[in-house]
Design an enzyme around this catalytic site. Structure first.
Site, PDB file in Angstrom:
ATOM      1  N   MET A   1       1.692  28.721  57.994  1.00 30.55           N
ATOM      2  CA  MET A   1       1.184  27.591  58.491  1.00 30.55           C
ATOM      3  C   MET A   1       1.028  26.396  57.509  1.00 30.55           C
ATOM      4  O   MET A   1       0.222  25.712  57.582  1.00 30.55           O
ATOM      5  CB  MET A   1      -0.174  27.844  59.022  1.00 30.55           C
ATOM      6  CG  MET A   1      -0.134  28.606  60.302  1.00 30.55           C
ATOM      7  SD  MET A   1       1.097  28.261  61.544  1.00 30.55           S
ATOM      8  CE  MET A   1       0.107  27.012  62.398  1.00 30.55           C
TER       9      MET A   1
ATOM     10  N   ASN B   1      12.647  29.767  59.044  1.00 29.71           N
ATOM     11  CA  ASN B   1      11.373  29.494  59.721  1.00 29.71           C
ATOM     12  C   ASN B   1      11.809  29.956  61.197  1.00 29.71           C
ATOM     13  O   ASN B   1      12.776  29.810  61.661  1.00 29.71           O
ATOM     14  CB  ASN B   1      11.044  28.246  59.690  1.00 29.71           C
ATOM     15  CG  ASN B   1       9.845  27.923  60.399  1.00 29.71           C
ATOM     16  OD1 ASN B   1       8.679  28.913  60.356  1.00 29.71           O
ATOM     17  ND2 ASN B   1       9.627  27.111  61.110  1.00 29.71           N
TER      18      ASN B   1
ATOM     19  N   LEU C   1       6.268  23.696  52.640  1.00 32.33           N
ATOM     20  CA  LEU C   1       6.576  24.039  51.355  1.00 32.33           C
ATOM     21  C   LEU C   1       7.104  22.548  50.841  1.00 32.33           C
ATOM     22  O   LEU C   1       8.132  21.946  51.396  1.00 32.33           O
ATOM     23  CB  LEU C   1       7.442  24.963  51.434  1.00 32.33           C
ATOM     24  CG  LEU C   1       6.736  26.507  51.815  1.00 32.33           C
ATOM     25  CD1 LEU C   1       7.991  27.359  52.030  1.00 32.33           C
ATOM     26  CD2 LEU C   1       5.921  26.758  50.560  1.00 32.33           C
TER      27      LEU C   1
ATOM     28  N   HIS D   1      10.328  29.163  65.180  1.00 32.67           N
ATOM     29  CA  HIS D   1       9.358  27.986  65.630  1.00 32.67           C
ATOM     30  C   HIS D   1       9.472  28.114  67.357  1.00 32.67           C
ATOM     31  O   HIS D   1      10.525  28.246  67.895  1.00 32.67           O
ATOM     32  CB  HIS D   1       9.911  26.776  65.209  1.00 32.67           C
ATOM     33  CG  HIS D   1       9.089  25.458  65.855  1.00 32.67           C
ATOM     34  ND1 HIS D   1       7.909  25.158  64.998  1.00 32.67           N
ATOM     35  CD2 HIS D   1       9.324  24.645  66.750  1.00 32.67           C
ATOM     36  CE1 HIS D   1       7.525  24.197  65.815  1.00 32.67           C
ATOM     37  NE2 HIS D   1       8.363  23.782  66.797  1.00 32.67           N
TER      38      HIS D   1
ATOM     39  N   GLY E   1       0.894  38.011  62.469  1.00 29.00           N
ATOM     40  CA  GLY E   1       1.997  38.600  61.760  1.00 29.00           C
ATOM     41  C   GLY E   1       2.844  39.493  62.804  1.00 29.00           C
ATOM     42  O   GLY E   1       3.560  40.604  62.325  1.00 29.00           O
ATOM     43  N   THR E   2       2.794  39.326  64.038  1.00 22.65           N
ATOM     44  CA  THR E   2       3.805  39.825  64.915  1.00 22.65           C
ATOM     45  C   THR E   2       5.430  39.790  64.638  1.00 22.65           C
ATOM     46  O   THR E   2       6.046  40.808  64.758  1.00 22.65           O
ATOM     47  CB  THR E   2       3.646  39.683  66.538  1.00 22.65           C
ATOM     48  OG1 THR E   2       4.071  38.245  66.583  1.00 22.65           O
ATOM     49  CG2 THR E   2       2.211  39.667  66.846  1.00 22.65           C
ATOM     50  N   ASN E   3       5.645  38.675  64.177  1.00 25.42           N
ATOM     51  CA  ASN E   3       7.151  38.453  63.667  1.00 25.42           C
ATOM     52  C   ASN E   3       7.330  39.216  62.350  1.00 25.42           C
ATOM     53  O   ASN E   3       8.494  39.745  62.170  1.00 25.42           O
ATOM     54  CB  ASN E   3       7.453  37.010  63.491  1.00 25.42           C
ATOM     55  CG  ASN E   3       7.721  36.280  64.671  1.00 25.42           C
ATOM     56  OD1 ASN E   3       8.787  36.375  65.356  1.00 25.42           O
ATOM     57  ND2 ASN E   3       6.879  35.338  65.223  1.00 25.42           N
TER      58      ASN E   3
END
Ligand code: GRF
Length: 217
Positions: free
Chosen positions: A103, A120, A106, A122, A27-29
């Site tokens: 991860m 997203n 969808l 990446h 969860g750093t982003n």
């Protein structure tokens, strides 16, 4: 009227653009979003994880953001999980869904609930090295320029229109942790920037080629 002169800081919570963040791990982003756009241009109204007990959920709880866990194993199939997730995110009022280390794929039914409003981050310069282990793929290939892409999500794997990209030259890199350390600051700058642009209505697909995203402002 005072309205026109109101600064971003003065805006009420209800004025801020509501976003949901989907996570699966560290969860750093998510933290970068909480530290920069949350409470300013956007309001993180929901954080959903595909994995229980991950640090990303703790980060959300510490920021007072409602959390949910939608583990694949708790549902009959992926479609059922996606539907429950989309219902929860909609109920929270999110108008943008941000995948920040989520991860799971969808399906089209989920994406259809938030048309043109799922993005997203990446860790490669797409279209190179989509999918899992992007940094390892790039190292195996022997590239000397690495990078980060923020893109709209479509039904493919990391194949939607590019919003922002940034490269970093690492000609001697041979270790995934070293590359990740170099990419982290780029991710933490680009993802909040893209969210800010989306919230302000600055992202505009080119009608002659909707893969090309023009940035106004
Ligand atoms: C990031 O490297 C992102 O690019 C990828 O997953 C990782 C998530 O890291 N999609 P974090 O959970 O935000 O720290």
């Amino acid at each position: 009227m005072r309205e026109a002169g109101r600064s971003y800081r003065d805006r009420r919570v209800s004025d801020r653009f509501p976003i949901a963040v989907l996570v699966s791990g560290t969860g750093t982003n998510l933290q970068a979003l909480l530290d920069t756009v949350h409470g300013r241009d956007a309001q993180v109204v929901a954080v959903a994880s595909s994995v229980p007990g991950v640090p990303a959920l703790e980060r959300a709880e510490q920021a007072g953001v409602p959390t949910g866990v939608f583990a694949r194993a708790a549902y009959a199939d992926r479609a059922a999980r996606d539907e429950a997730l989309a219902d929860w995110v909609s109920e929270r009022g999110a108008r943008l869904v941000v995948l920040a280390g989520y991860m799971e794929l969808l399906g089209a039914p989920f994406l259809g609930r938030f048309p043109g409003a799922v993005i997203n981050v990446h860790p490669s310069l797409l279209p190179a090295f989509p999918g899992l282990a992007a940094i390892e793929q790039a190292l195996d290939y022997g590239v000397k320029v690495f990078g980060v892409t923020v893109h709209f999500v479509d039904a493919g794997v990391d194949s939607g229109p590019v919003i922002l990209q940034r490269a970093v030259e690492l000609p001697g890199a041979c270790d995934a942790d070293e590359v990740l350390a170099a990419l982290r600051p780029l991710e933490h700058e680009l993802l909040p920037s893209a969210v800010r642009m989306f919230a302000r209505g600055e992202l505009r697909p080119d009608p002659s080629n909707p893969r090309r995203i023009a940035i106004d402002g």
